[in-house]
Design an enzyme around this catalytic site. Structure first.
Site, PDB file in Angstrom:
ATOM      1  N   TYR A 113       7.750   8.609 -13.884  1.00  0.00           N
ATOM      2  CA  TYR A 113       8.453   7.869 -12.620  1.00  0.00           C
ATOM      3  C   TYR A 113       9.776   7.921 -12.513  1.00  0.00           C
ATOM      4  O   TYR A 113      10.485   8.487 -11.691  1.00  0.00           O
ATOM      5  CB  TYR A 113       8.083   6.298 -12.564  1.00  0.00           C
ATOM      6  CG  TYR A 113       8.464   5.484 -11.472  1.00  0.00           C
ATOM      7  CD1 TYR A 113       8.006   5.911 -10.167  1.00  0.00           C
ATOM      8  CD2 TYR A 113       9.587   4.482 -11.720  1.00  0.00           C
ATOM      9  CE1 TYR A 113       8.724   5.201  -9.034  1.00  0.00           C
ATOM     10  CE2 TYR A 113      10.154   4.047 -10.565  1.00  0.00           C
ATOM     11  CZ  TYR A 113       9.682   4.318  -9.192  1.00  0.00           C
ATOM     12  OH  TYR A 113      10.180   3.667  -8.145  1.00  0.00           O
ATOM     13  N   LYS A 117      12.010  10.189  -9.340  1.00  0.00           N
ATOM     14  CA  LYS A 117      12.968   9.623  -8.836  1.00  0.00           C
ATOM     15  C   LYS A 117      14.405  10.350  -8.944  1.00  0.00           C
ATOM     16  O   LYS A 117      15.527  10.415  -7.974  1.00  0.00           O
ATOM     17  CB  LYS A 117      13.089   8.098  -9.156  1.00  0.00           C
ATOM     18  CG  LYS A 117      12.070   7.548  -8.638  1.00  0.00           C
ATOM     19  CD  LYS A 117      11.938   7.479  -6.939  1.00  0.00           C
ATOM     20  CE  LYS A 117      10.758   6.749  -6.592  1.00  0.00           C
ATOM     21  NZ  LYS A 117      10.578   6.919  -5.024  1.00  0.00           N
ATOM     22  N   THR A 150       6.660  -5.623  -3.152  1.00  0.00           N
ATOM     23  CA  THR A 150       5.625  -4.663  -2.534  1.00  0.00           C
ATOM     24  C   THR A 150       4.573  -4.418  -3.541  1.00  0.00           C
ATOM     25  O   THR A 150       4.805  -5.003  -4.778  1.00  0.00           O
ATOM     26  CB  THR A 150       6.405  -3.464  -2.053  1.00  0.00           C
ATOM     27  OG1 THR A 150       6.318  -2.550  -3.250  1.00  0.00           O
ATOM     28  CG2 THR A 150       7.416  -3.548  -1.114  1.00  0.00           C
TER      29      THR A 150
END
Length: 238
Positions: A113, A117, A150
């Protein structure tokens, strides 16, 4: 508002989306690259890419490149078209493994991840350089939305989920608050003509030192072109 389907984990779907969008003969003034997954178990997209790298980064890389001519046509000297890419503070701890971008040697959800990014920041800086060299009326900036409440956290450990449920109201931004810097980058007069910026809380700030490595930016761009199957016209530029 009109919805057009596009699966960022599928190179075929991205190309089909671009064809449908082109057929509308619309101008394109703002492109926000915001799709993403986080900490998913090791798995591949339909094209065989590690999912973090394939969806978070390569999908946006291909989409942006396929729409770039429309962005250039839509931008003017006084009103540049704008590309906004959403990264994360996680990029500060990311490492780009050019010899193993698919994390085949050793897979870590956190590492994969963070790498995706970091790749988005490197991509944005290289893209802005190329846009500037070509004299295009398009700017490219990268945004850190902060920690936002989220469903992106659905793959974290259950203990973390419980802690998030208990503290989100205090420590996490709402989706509306998380979107504010992206909106700022997209429409603020203060950002007119400004590119190659890393933005957090609607302010320009410094990204990870490695993100400014121009040779790394160039090598990632070249490798990304090979992976998604587009020509690397930038290879002829400084």
């Amino acid at each position: 508002v009109e919805f057009l389907y596009c699966d960022l984990a599928s190179m075929k779907s991205i190309r089909q989306f671009v064809q449908r969008f082109r057929a509308k003969n619309c101008s394109l003034h703002v492109l926000v690259n915001n799709a993403g997954v986080m900490l998913v178990p090791e798995r591949k997209t339909e094209d065989g890419f590690e999912e973090h790298f394939g969806l978070n980064y390569l999908g946006h890389f291909l989409l942006t490149n396929l729409l770039l001519d429309m962005l250039k046509q839509s931008g003017t000297h006084s009103h540049n078209a704008r590309i906004i890419t959403v990264s994360s503070a996680t990029h500060y701890v990311g490492k780009l493994h050019l010899n193993d971008l698919q994390s085949r040697c050793s897979y870590s959800p956190h590492g994969a991840y963070a790498q995706s990014k970091l790749a988005l920041v490197l991509f944005t800086y290289r893209l802005q350089h190329l846009l500037t060299v070509n004299g295009s009326h398009v700017t490219a900036n990268v945004v850190d939305p902060g920690v936002v409440n989220t469903d992106l956290y659905k793959h974290v450990f259950w203990v973390v989920k419980v802690a998030k449920w208990m503290t989100a109201w205090l420590f996490f931004k709402t989706p509306e608050e998380g979107a504010s810097t992206t909106i700022y980058a997209a429409v603020s007069p203060e950002m007119e003509g400004a590119g190659g910026c890393y933005l957090y809380n609607e302010e320009r700030t410094k990204s990870a030192d490695v993100a400014y490595d121009e040779e790394l930016q160039r090598r990632l761009w070249t490798e990304s072109c090979k992976m998604v199957g587009i020509s690397d016209e930038a290879s002829r530029l400084p």
